[in-house]
Structure formats: C-alpha cells, structure tokens
Design a protein around this motif. Structure first.
Motif, PDB file in Angstrom:
ATOM      1  N   LYS A  55       0.818  -1.218   0.000  1.00 16.81           N
ATOM      2  CA  LYS A  55       0.000   0.000   0.000  1.00 16.81           C
ATOM      3  C   LYS A  55       0.848   1.263   0.000  1.00 16.81           C
ATOM      4  O   LYS A  55       0.332   2.365  -0.166  1.00 16.81           O
ATOM      5  CB  LYS A  55      -0.909   0.017   1.240  1.00 16.81           C
ATOM      6  CG  LYS A  55      -2.000  -1.039   1.180  1.00 16.81           C
ATOM      7  CD  LYS A  55      -2.902  -0.968   2.383  1.00 16.81           C
ATOM      8  CE  LYS A  55      -4.033  -1.971   2.276  1.00 16.81           C
ATOM      9  NZ  LYS A  55      -4.776  -2.127   3.503  1.00 16.81           N
ATOM     10  N   LEU A  56       2.154   1.113   0.258  1.00 17.23           N
ATOM     11  CA  LEU A  56       3.065   2.262   0.364  1.00 17.23           C
ATOM     12  C   LEU A  56       4.415   1.811  -0.175  1.00 17.23           C
ATOM     13  O   LEU A  56       4.840   0.674   0.098  1.00 17.23           O
ATOM     14  CB  LEU A  56       3.172   2.638   1.851  1.00 17.23           C
ATOM     15  CG  LEU A  56       3.783   3.974   2.234  1.00 17.23           C
ATOM     16  CD1 LEU A  56       2.906   5.131   1.754  1.00 17.23           C
ATOM     17  CD2 LEU A  56       3.949   4.071   3.762  1.00 17.23           C
ATOM     18  N   SER A  57       5.086   2.698  -0.929  1.00 22.81           N
ATOM     19  CA  SER A  57       6.423   2.316  -1.406  1.00 22.81           C
ATOM     20  C   SER A  57       7.406   2.426  -0.248  1.00 22.81           C
ATOM     21  O   SER A  57       7.172   3.187   0.705  1.00 22.81           O
ATOM     22  CB  SER A  57       6.860   3.243  -2.552  1.00 22.81           C
ATOM     23  OG  SER A  57       7.126   4.528  -2.039  1.00 22.81           O
ATOM     24  N   SER A  58       8.512   1.679  -0.339  1.00 21.11           N
ATOM     25  CA  SER A  58       9.474   1.740   0.772  1.00 21.11           C
ATOM     26  C   SER A  58      10.103   3.130   0.867  1.00 21.11           C
ATOM     27  O   SER A  58      10.412   3.606   1.957  1.00 21.11           O
ATOM     28  CB  SER A  58      10.530   0.639   0.668  1.00 21.11           C
ATOM     29  OG  SER A  58      11.069   0.637  -0.603  1.00 21.11           O
ATOM     30  N   GLU A  59      10.247   3.834  -0.292  1.00 19.50           N
ATOM     31  CA  GLU A  59      10.808   5.204  -0.249  1.00 19.50           C
ATOM     32  C   GLU A  59       9.848   6.117   0.509  1.00 19.50           C
ATOM     33  O   GLU A  59      10.266   6.918   1.343  1.00 19.50           O
ATOM     34  CB  GLU A  59      11.000   5.768  -1.663  1.00 19.50           C
ATOM     35  CG  GLU A  59      12.010   5.055  -2.533  1.00 19.50           C
ATOM     36  CD  GLU A  59      11.486   3.731  -3.083  1.00 19.50           C
ATOM     37  OE1 GLU A  59      10.257   3.622  -3.281  1.00 19.50           O
ATOM     38  OE2 GLU A  59      12.291   2.804  -3.271  1.00 19.50           O
ATOM     39  N   ALA A  60       8.539   5.988   0.216  1.00 18.85           N
ATOM     40  CA  ALA A  60       7.551   6.853   0.886  1.00 18.85           C
ATOM     41  C   ALA A  60       7.529   6.556   2.391  1.00 18.85           C
ATOM     42  O   ALA A  60       7.412   7.472   3.210  1.00 18.85           O
ATOM     43  CB  ALA A  60       6.165   6.640   0.281  1.00 18.85           C
TER      44      ALA A  60
END
Ligand code: NAD
Length: 289
Positions: A55-60
């Motif tokens: 649901k979320l990128s690791s960068e975000a």
C-alpha cells in the motif's frame, strides 16, 4: 505543513499515520516519554506493514518515518501549523491543554480537536483566538476510515474550516461539515447502536457474541461490542456520558451500567487486552493495523 498531534493513543497514532502518508511532518506529543516512544515505534511499524501489504512504497515509508518526531513537553509543538488534539474525552483536561498551547504556537496556527462529543463552543470558550479553533473528528482506525467531520464553532472562521477541509482531502478523506450539536452526526446516531445492544444483554435477551454476530449478519462490518472494544470501552463510555449530559440527561442516551462495570474492572478493550472480549497480547495496546 507541520502537524502536531496531542495524545499518542488510539486516535493520535492513526491520525499520525494518515498525516505522514500525505507527506506532512508530524510531531506526536503525550504526557510521558515512554508513551511517546511506544507510539513512535507503533506508527513506524504500521508504515512498515503498509509497505509489506503493497500500500506504500518503501521510499515513501522512509520519508514518512524521517518526518516523524515525538515530544513529551509542549514546547516541542511550537513550530506546528496545525494542532490536532486527541487526548482524553474530558472538557477540563482539553481546556487546560488548549489554553497552554495557545501561548506556545504561532498566532496563525490552527487548533483542532478530535473530540467525539464535546461542544466546540464550550471547548473554545476560554481561548483568545476562537476563530482558529475547530472540530476535526476522525473515525477509528483513523488511517483507514474515510469520513472526517469538520465542526464549526460559533466563532470558527471560514478560513479555518477551509484549511481543515483541504487537509482532510489531502489525507484521502471525505470531509463533512457538521453542526456543533452533542455527538455531531455520527456519534449521535451510533449511541443507539451501543446502548440498545447493551440493554439487550442486560435484559438477558441475548449474549454479547450473539448480538455482534447478528448485527454483522445484517451487514455491519463490526458488531457493537467488537466496536466498543476497538474504540476503547472507557473512551466510548466517556462519549456516552458527555452526550447524555449535554442532552440534559435525555433517557434515550443514558449510559449503561454494564459498560460502567466493564470499565471499572479495567477492561478498556483491545488496548488493554480485554474488554467485552479478551485478546492475545500481540493484538493489544493500540496497535494500528
Ligand atoms: P486513548 O485513551 O487511546 O489515548 C489518549 C492519549 O492521550 C493517551 O496516550 C494519554 O496518555 C494521552 N493524554 C491524556 N491526557 C493528556 C494530556 N493532558 N496531554 C497529553 N496527552 C494526554 O484515547 P483515544 O481513543 O485516542 O481518544 C482520544 C480522543 O479522540 C477523545 O477525545 C475521543 O473521544 C476521540 N475519539 C476517539 C475515537 C475512538 O474510536 N477511540 C474515535 C474518534 C474520536
């Protein structure tokens, strides 16, 4: 924007997750440093879980985590543009917090309360800048539920309401402007969901799990007792008491003795590991999922 969140419990954590995911910086405040540290760890764990679920990128998630800070003294909130209060549902305690906050934050900062039931007019009454005071009522779990009630007090400015509406939309929420009446819209309707369920159990007409199962059979995502455990049985009781008092002890909203007994026994719901149901240790203590 830097968003200060006062109260790092069930709601404070969920609001922090939603705010961080929208790209804002968050300062999470609670009374004790150990409570702050526990909440920071819990919010970061929820961000990691969001990455695992895709649901979320690791960068975000990394960016969000870097934007998160905590503090256990109010001066840590001085730079915040928007303050969202999510502390105990008691007018005297909220008054004490807001009157101190007003002395610390910038003259342009917005002071918002996540109260479930207390009059916005009454909460604003001791403040100097009532135009910047507003209700911003998230639902539990705050990082998941889409609805946010924005409650205008008698002196809340249109600019304050507009800022809250756009903030809620940035968080991916669907805001609704509600009038400043006890329980606003949703909690007023919901009182009957909780109270009537407890009356049924007290009369011996059905057991707790039976009521929940039947209500879910009707299409509700959770039964009333499961929902009280998620909310916090103590918090839910405080809301019921507050609404009942504000309606001049209207019998329809009268709190339940059953709920009082559960709270008196320390069974505050999922956050303590036991409420109307018991929970394994891993699911307890305010863990946002
Ligand atoms: P909670 O008991 O989970 O957390 C409250 C937190 O506030 C605790 O960490 C406590 O240490 C802290 N706190 C108490 N007094 C404080 C003070 N003076 N200064 C700083 N921190 C303080 O409560 P919650 O369920 O997160 O509810 C918080 C508010 O949100 C209440 O007003 C409640 O009515 C409202 N609300 C709750 C729900 C829900 O489902 N739980 C939903 C919507 C709104």
């Amino acid at each position: 924007m830097i968003v200060g969140i006062c109260g790092a419990g069930t709601m404070g954590r969920g609001i922090a997750i939603a705010t961080l995911q929208a790209g804002h910086a968050v300062v999470l405040y609670d009374l004790q440093q150990h409570a702050v540290d526990e909440a920071l760890a819990s919010v970061r764990a929820a961000l990691t879980k969001a990455v695992e679920k895709g649901k979320l990128s690791s960068e975000a998630a990394e960016r969000a985590s870097a934007q998160l800070q905590g503090c256990s003294t109010l001066d840590g909130l001085a730079a915040c543009d928007l303050l969202v209060e999510a502390i105990v549902e008691r007018m005297d305690v909220k008054h004490a917090l807001f009157t101190q906050l007003e002395q610390i934050v910038a003259p342009t900062a917005i002071l918002a309360t996540n109260t479930s039931s207390i009059s916005i007019a009454a909460l604003a009454s001791p403040l100097q800048h009532r135009d910047r005071f507003v209700g911003l009522h998230f639902f539990n779990p705050a990082h998941i539920m889409k609805l946010v009630e924005v409650i205008r007090g008698p002196e809340t400015s249109q600019a304050t309401v507009d800022l809250c509406l756009s903030f809620a939309r940035e968080l991916g929420k669907t805001p609704a402007v509600a009038k400043d009446v006890p329980g606003f819209i949703v909690n007023r309707v919901a009182r009957n969901f909780y109270n009537e369920a407890q009356r049924i159990v007290m009369e011996g007409a059905a057991e707790v799990p039976q009521v929940d199962t039947l209500m879910k059979g009707l299409g509700f995502r959770m039964g009333p007792f499961e929902l009280m455990d998620l909310i916090g049985v103590d918090t839910n009781l405080d809301v019921t008491k507050s609404q009942w008092q504000q309606f001049f002890l209207e019998p329809r909203f009268m709190p339940s003795l059953l709920q009082q007994q559960v709270v008196d026994a320390g069974a505050t719901g999922k956050k303590s590991g036991r409420g109307f149901y018991t929970y394994p240790p891993t699911t307890g203590k305010n863990e946002p999922s």
